[in-house]
Design an enzyme around this catalytic site. Structure first.
Site, PDB file in Angstrom:
ATOM      1  N   ARG A   1      10.295  -1.496  -4.792  1.00  0.00           N
ATOM      2  CA  ARG A   1       9.160  -1.598  -5.730  1.00  0.00           C
ATOM      3  C   ARG A   1       9.105  -0.284  -6.503  1.00  0.00           C
ATOM      4  O   ARG A   1       9.349   0.779  -5.925  1.00  0.00           O
ATOM      5  CB  ARG A   1       7.826  -1.811  -4.994  1.00  0.00           C
ATOM      6  CG  ARG A   1       7.684  -3.194  -4.373  1.00  0.00           C
ATOM      7  CD  ARG A   1       6.296  -3.391  -3.764  1.00  0.00           C
ATOM      8  NE  ARG A   1       5.287  -3.713  -4.757  1.00  0.00           N
ATOM      9  CZ  ARG A   1       3.966  -3.748  -4.499  1.00  0.00           C
ATOM     10  NH1 ARG A   1       3.509  -3.439  -3.288  1.00  0.00           N
ATOM     11  NH2 ARG A   1       3.117  -4.092  -5.440  1.00  0.00           N
TER      12      ARG A   1
ATOM     13  N   GLY B   1       0.865  -1.177   0.000  1.00  0.00           N
ATOM     14  CA  GLY B   1       0.000   0.000   0.000  1.00  0.00           C
ATOM     15  C   GLY B   1       0.900   1.224   0.000  1.00  0.00           C
ATOM     16  O   GLY B   1       1.846   1.317   0.791  1.00  0.00           O
TER      17      GLY B   1
ATOM     18  N   ASP C   1      -1.238   4.730  -6.384  1.00  0.00           N
ATOM     19  CA  ASP C   1       0.187   4.519  -6.103  1.00  0.00           C
ATOM     20  C   ASP C   1       1.040   5.663  -6.620  1.00  0.00           C
ATOM     21  O   ASP C   1       2.155   5.887  -6.134  1.00  0.00           O
ATOM     22  CB  ASP C   1       0.633   3.190  -6.699  1.00  0.00           C
ATOM     23  CG  ASP C   1       0.003   2.046  -5.918  1.00  0.00           C
ATOM     24  OD1 ASP C   1      -1.142   1.679  -6.230  1.00  0.00           O
ATOM     25  OD2 ASP C   1       0.635   1.571  -4.948  1.00  0.00           O
TER      26      ASP C   1
HETATM   27  O1  MRU Z   1       0.406  -4.145  -4.586  1.00  0.00           O
HETATM   28  P1  MRU Z   1      -0.175  -3.361  -3.445  1.00  0.00           P
HETATM   29  O2  MRU Z   1      -1.030  -4.186  -2.560  1.00  0.00           O
HETATM   30  O3  MRU Z   1       0.880  -2.567  -2.706  1.00  0.00           O
HETATM   31  O4  MRU Z   1      -1.141  -2.306  -4.170  1.00  0.00           O
HETATM   32  C1  MRU Z   1      -1.817  -1.394  -3.374  1.00  0.00           C
HETATM   33  C2  MRU Z   1      -2.721  -0.505  -4.150  1.00  0.00           C
HETATM   34  O5  MRU Z   1      -2.787  -0.546  -5.370  1.00  0.00           O
HETATM   35  C3  MRU Z   1      -3.472   0.531  -3.368  1.00  0.00           C
HETATM   36  O6  MRU Z   1      -4.707   0.794  -3.966  1.00  0.00           O
HETATM   37  C4  MRU Z   1      -2.647   1.822  -3.325  1.00  0.00           C
HETATM   38  O7  MRU Z   1      -1.342   1.568  -2.919  1.00  0.00           O
HETATM   39  C5  MRU Z   1      -3.255   2.824  -2.422  1.00  0.00           C
HETATM   40  S1  MRU Z   1      -3.122   2.351  -0.732  1.00  0.00           S
HETATM   41  C6  MRU Z   1      -3.837   3.569   0.214  1.00  0.00           C
END
Ligand code: MRU
Length: 354
Positions: free
Chosen positions: A92, A52, A237
């Site tokens: 990442r 996240g 993101d």
């Molecule tokens: O791969 P992830 O689980 O890190 O992806 C998370 C998301 O796409 C969320 O929607 C984004 O990071 C926003 S979190 C407040």
């Protein structure tokens, strides 16, 4: 339940460590990873034990402290510490918050690790404040425009306390609507392939007694077109200057359906997710994860042997499909031309005149 926090004594031999709630195991098992080595933090990020965008910002900031502490214990030179910080920064690629979190505290390294740690803790604290504020503003925006007592909301992926330092972004808007008694039901997309929606969002909604169902990602467009929801709200993101927004794969399909149905598609994110250095989303790097995450489920092969999985972890929703970007500084409306720079300028102007 915090996704990530600094613990002054949890490390081996009683030194400081990052405590990460291991989200790969939720909701079945609640277990923490106590991390006092940079490479373990990088692994935790890559494996999505901590995930996240805003939570990754906190991980980035705390990773700098880990690098300094580990460097001291192991007698690393300055360039080794710097390389370790870079490994965290690049663990990442898509969520800008990770690099942002590192960059918030890195300049303080000459002042010593306590100054860096204080700044990292501030990153976490301010993230929660930002989330609560953007949730209030996002809920206001929606309630001003939607003529229904209790709203039915679709969301994708997990954007709650687990994805942030606390409270949440899109899930924060949902919480806010619930607390105002203006929420009827949440449709949470299960979020293939790693199931952040069914494992994590449903876990958070259930814990708070928020009415919800989980649906297959493939159901989302139909749910919107059948008129079963009043809006969709998702996190991000990375948001480019024009409002193009990268988020979990599957988001753009939700946005297309909302546009067709004429219902609001809102992106909710703190300013740390906005990347004004990117004029639009075409430059956003989309993380590609192992194909096995698609061809297997919990380690069991589903697709025929020899079939390769294609696994982009994110997509970019074009600004023309984004009705609102709720930030702590205000709500931008990329589709109607009230862009993010304008929101920021208004906020800075207000701060200057205070
Ligand atoms: O791969 P992830 O689980 O890190 O992806 C998370 C998301 O796409 C969320 O929607 C984004 O990071 C926003 S979190 C407040």
């Amino acid at each position: 339940m915090l996704a990530i926090e600094w613990d002054d004594t949890a490390g081996r031999d009683g030194h400081g460590a990052v405590r990460v709630l291991d989200q790969t195991l939720l909701p079945v098992t609640t277990a923490y990873r106590v991390i006092d080595r940079v490479d373990d933090l990088v692994a935790a990020i890559a494996e999505l034990a901590v995930r996240g965008a805003p939570a990754l910002g906190v991980a980035g900031a705390m990773g700098v402290v880990l690098a300094m502490d580990e460097g001291l214990r192991k007698g690393w030179g300055e360039s080794d510490v710097s390389a370790a910080v870079d490994r965290v920064r690049h663990a990442r690629p898509t969520a800008v918050n990770l690099a942002w979190g590192v960059d918030q505290v890195r300049p303080l390294m000459p002042e010593g690790r306590d100054a860096v740690l204080a700044a990292a803790r501030r990153v976490a604290r301010e993230d929660e404040e930002a989330n609560r504020q953007l949730s209030r503003l996002g809920a206001d925006w929606l309630l001003d425009r939607l003529d229904r007592r209790r709203l039915r909301v679709l969301t994708h992926c997990n954007t709650g306390a687990l994805a942030t330092s606390a409270w949440g972004t899109a899930l924060g808007v949902i919480r806010e609507l619930h607390h105002r008694n203006r929420l009827e039901l949440v449709y949470a997309d299960e979020t293939r392939p790693l199931l952040q929606g069914s494992r994590l969002t449903a876990f958070e909604l259930a814990a708070e007694g928020i009415p919800h169902v989980v649906q297959a990602d493939g159901a989302a467009a139909s749910t919107v077109l059948r008129g079963l929801v009043d809006l969709a709200v998702v996190g991000a993101d990375r948001i480019a200057a024009n409002g193009d927004a990268a988020n979990k794969i599957g988001t753009v399909g939700v946005a297309l359906a909302c546009r067709d149905a004429g219902i609001p598609f809102m992106v909710a994110a703190p300013w740390s997710t906005v990347d004004l250095s990117m004029p639009d989303g075409s430059g956003i790097e989309i993380e590609e994860r192992p194909g096995e995450e698609v061809t297997e489920l919990a380690g069991i092969r589903l697709a025929p042997e020899g079939t390769r999985g294609f696994n982009p972890a994110f997509d970019v929703t074009p600004a023309r499909l984004v009705d609102a970007v709720a930030t702590e500084y205000g709500v931008a409306e990329p589709r109607s031309g009230r862009d993010l720079a304008e929101i920021r300028a208004l906020a800075l102007g207000a701060a200057a005149s205070m």
